[in-house]
Structures are given as structure tokens and as C-alpha cells.
Design an enzyme around this catalytic site. Structure first.
Site, mmCIF file in Angstrom:
data_model
loop_
_atom_site.group_PDB
_atom_site.id
_atom_site.type_symbol
_atom_site.label_atom_id
_atom_site.label_comp_id
_atom_site.label_asym_id
_atom_site.label_seq_id
_atom_site.Cartn_x
_atom_site.Cartn_y
_atom_site.Cartn_z
ATOM 1 N N ARG A 18 0.825 -1.213 0.000
ATOM 2 C CA ARG A 18 0.000 0.000 0.000
ATOM 3 C C ARG A 18 0.855 1.257 0.000
ATOM 4 O O ARG A 18 0.457 2.290 0.541
ATOM 5 C CB ARG A 18 -0.958 0.036 1.191
ATOM 6 C CG ARG A 18 -2.031 -1.045 1.176
ATOM 7 C CD ARG A 18 -3.195 -0.652 2.092
ATOM 8 N NE ARG A 18 -4.036 -1.806 2.384
ATOM 9 C CZ ARG A 18 -4.233 -2.300 3.599
ATOM 10 N NH1 ARG A 18 -3.630 -1.749 4.634
ATOM 11 N NH2 ARG A 18 -5.011 -3.330 3.781
ATOM 12 N N TYR A 143 -14.732 -12.358 0.254
ATOM 13 C CA TYR A 143 -15.502 -11.128 0.040
ATOM 14 C C TYR A 143 -16.830 -11.419 -0.635
ATOM 15 O O TYR A 143 -17.882 -10.861 -0.276
ATOM 16 C CB TYR A 143 -14.693 -10.139 -0.799
ATOM 17 C CG TYR A 143 -13.680 -9.348 -0.011
ATOM 18 C CD1 TYR A 143 -14.068 -8.520 1.033
ATOM 19 C CD2 TYR A 143 -12.330 -9.408 -0.323
ATOM 20 C CE1 TYR A 143 -13.153 -7.794 1.758
ATOM 21 C CE2 TYR A 143 -11.389 -8.684 0.394
ATOM 22 C CZ TYR A 143 -11.800 -7.874 1.432
ATOM 23 O OH TYR A 143 -10.885 -7.152 2.154
#
Length: 344
Positions: A18, A143
Site C-alpha cells: 500500500r 468477500y
């Protein structure tokens, strides 16, 4: 490429998960007026955001700016990234009919990704690697089945145990999608790839090997992918490191819970280790941060002395939003100054 420089290199290579976004003010300015998923499919913007931390920090690799649910979004699955929550599905996928109705990702739907990767590779110096990535089948399945982020993954585990046919079809579909995404990035110029299995630490080793490993191994064994360095990373995977190292990877990502020299004893075949600073320590006092970085570098050196084929410095998970960019710069400087077990 990052992994080809480790071992006999004059410095430990470093990049951050990230690193493209989150804490950078230039990222926030660039993203103004666009959603996360929209920005991932805008080639010029995605390329610019990918390059920002390379320019600011001098890291040894750029991680392509995207999100693990971008392929789902591009294919037409109803998904949005909610601020402060994460990916949320319009409807959970919990039946054979729902799995069969999942759209197939077409090449033209991820053409913006290929264009962005090509733009970044053209701008990067040859000494800086470009890492492509994708979500591993299990984390994408979680998910889809849960409908969003989950602490316990209870619906995922219930489906996995109770409906093995549905689970197999779902994981096979996602493995094919993931392979397509990685092959596209490699063809466009990615030097290495990382498979993110963020939530696989929710499983024990037996369940990992039965319900997850065959599908991740399928992705990593693809001929085109096997020609580049391959990293597999998950959170809370200390008990899975041996199994992960047998998936066909060249590098094993390690979160902050297991010291690198201990991780080496669990990894089979002498792999490169990647990691493993706790992201929370980026918010600590500078002296504490530097001390911890040096401790990790020393552990990485011990792992190499014991047979690991190298150490790529990274975090044990992604950069936290409140991180001061100066802390990341301090880490890069400390890592690049490290020689033979101590920092100068």
C-alpha cells in the site's frame, strides 16, 4: 527485479505494501473527484499514483496501483469500496446458481490495467522493479460469500465445508480470473507478481491445504507466471508458512507475528523472505522505529546465513492511513544504509 538483487546485493531491497496512496498528500490530490475503483481503471491516473512513492522515497520496486476487487468490478460484479469499511458486494454469492452466474472477465475489460502497467514500466528506471498483483482465490471468495469484510468468515467456512461442489466451482472461477489478470500485467511489463491472500490466516493448515492450496497453486503454476518472481502473502499465516512455500513461489511474505529467522525454519526449499515490520510502528517515535527496523534487518541476515535465498524488506501488512510519510522515508534510509548486520 527486486528478488534477483537479494542475497549478494550491496543493500537490502525495500518496498511497502500500500505504498501507492493512503498516506501521501500527492495521492489525495490526484484522487480528488474519483472513486477508488474508478481511479484504478484510469490508466494515466493509475500510472501516476504508482510512480508517486518511487519518486518520493527511492524504493526499489513500484507496486502497481489497483485493488484486489478490480477484476470483479471490471467484469461487472456489483461491488463498491466503502470508505472505512472496504469492498462491499451488492449481494453475497452463496449458491451454485449464483456462482454459475458470475461473469467471465474479458480482455477488453482490463485493458485499462494493461495500459497503466505499460505506462509505468516505460517511466521506471531499469533498476526499479514493477510488481503486479492480484487477489488470491480464497480472499476474493471470502468477500463474495460474506458480502464484505468479515472477522470470522463464518459464511465462507460454512460454504467451504457444506457445499464442496459450490466451493470448487467458485474457487476455480476465481483462479481463472486471477490467472488472467496476472498474465495481463506480465505481458504489459510487470517484472514480478504478488498474490495477496489477505484473509487466509483464518484457516488452519489442513483446511488451507484442502480448500485453498490447489487453486492458488494452479494460478502460480501457469507457465507465463512461472517465468517471473512470485510472492505469496497473507496475514496471520505463521502456521501456514510451510504449506505456502510449497505453492510454487520464489518469495514468502511474512507478517509481523513471526521473526524472519524463525519464519525461515518453517519455509521449505530456501526461499526469499519478505517483511516484516508491524505497520503500527510507523507511528512510533523515530528512535523506536529505527531500532525495530534494524532488528528486522538483523533477523533477515540471520535467515540468509541459515539458508534463505534473500530478504526483501517490507511491512507485515499495508501502510496505515495515518502514517506520516517521513516515517516511511526514515525506514527506506535505514534499510539502504544496512550492511552485514548493522546500520550505519
Amino acid at each position: 527485479m527486486v528478488e534477483s538483487t537479494v542475497g549478494g546485493a550491496d543493500r537490502v531491497p525495500i518496498w511497502f505494501m500500500r505504498q501507492a496512496g493512503r498516506s501521501l498528500p500527492e495521492y489525495m490530490r490526484a484522487r480528488e473527484g474519483t472513486t477508488m475503483l474508478e481511479s484504478c481503471l484510469m490508466p494515466d491516473l493509475a500510472a501516476e499514483i504508482t510512480m508517486q512513492p518511487v519518486r518520493r522515497y527511492g524504493v526499489d520496486a513500484a507496486i502497481f496501483f489497483s485493488d484486489i476487487v478490480v477484476p470483479l468490478y471490471a467484469a461487472g460484479v456489483g461491488v463498491d469500496i466503502k470508505p472505512g469499511i472496504g469492498p462491499v458486494m451488492d449481494a453475497p454469492i452463496r449458491s451454485l446458481e449464483a456462482v454459475r452466474a458470475l461473469p467471465v472477465l474479458e480482455a477488453e475489460q482490463i485493458e485499462p490495467v494493461a495500459k497503466a502497467v505499460s505506462k509505468v514500466r516505460a517511466e521506471l528506471d531499469d533498476s526499479v522493479s514493477l510488481i503486479g498483483f492480484a487477489g488470491a482465490p480464497f480472499t476474493l471468495a471470502s468477500y463474495l460469500v460474506e458480502g464484505g469484510p468479515s472477522r470470522n468468515h463464518e459464511h465462507t467456512k460454512a460454504l467451504m465445508y457444506s457445499e464442496p461442489e459450490v466451493w470448487d466451482q467458485l474457487m476455480t472461477s476465481l483462479a481463472n480470473m486471477t490467472t488472467h489478470v496476472l498474465k495481463t500485467q506480465i505481458a504489459a511489463g510487470a517484472d514480478a507478481i504478488q498474490l495477496f491472500d489477505s484473509w487466509v490466516g483464518a484457516l488452519d493448515r489442513a483446511d488451507f491445504e484442502r480448500f485453498v492450496a490447489p487453486y492458488s497453486r494452479q494460478v502460480l503454476a501457469t507457465l507465463e507466471i512461472a517465468a517471473v518472481p512470485r510472492t505469496y502473502f497473507g496475514v496471520g499465516t505463521g502456521e501456514l508458512l510451510s504449506s505456502i512455500s510449497q505453492l510454487g513461489v520464489s518469495t514468502v511474505g511474512v507478517d509481523w507475528r513471526v521473526p524472519l529467522d524463525v519464519a525461515h525454519t518453517r519455509v521449505e526449499g530456501g526461499k526469499v523472505l519478505q517483511g516484516n515490520l508491524d505497520p503500527a510502528l510507523l507511528l512510533a517515535d523515530p528512535e523506536v522505529l529505527t531500532s525495530k527496523v534494524t532488528e528486522i534487518l538483523d533477523a533477515g541476515q540471520r535467515a540468509i546465513n541459515a539458508g534463505a535465498t534473500g530478504h526483501v524488506f517490507n511491512l507485515g501488512h499495508g501502510v496505515l492511513p495515518d502514517t506520516n510519510p517521513d516515517a516511511l522515508a526514515r525506514v527506506v534510509d535505514t534499510v539502504h544504509a544496512f550492511r552485514a548486520g548493522r546500520a550505519y
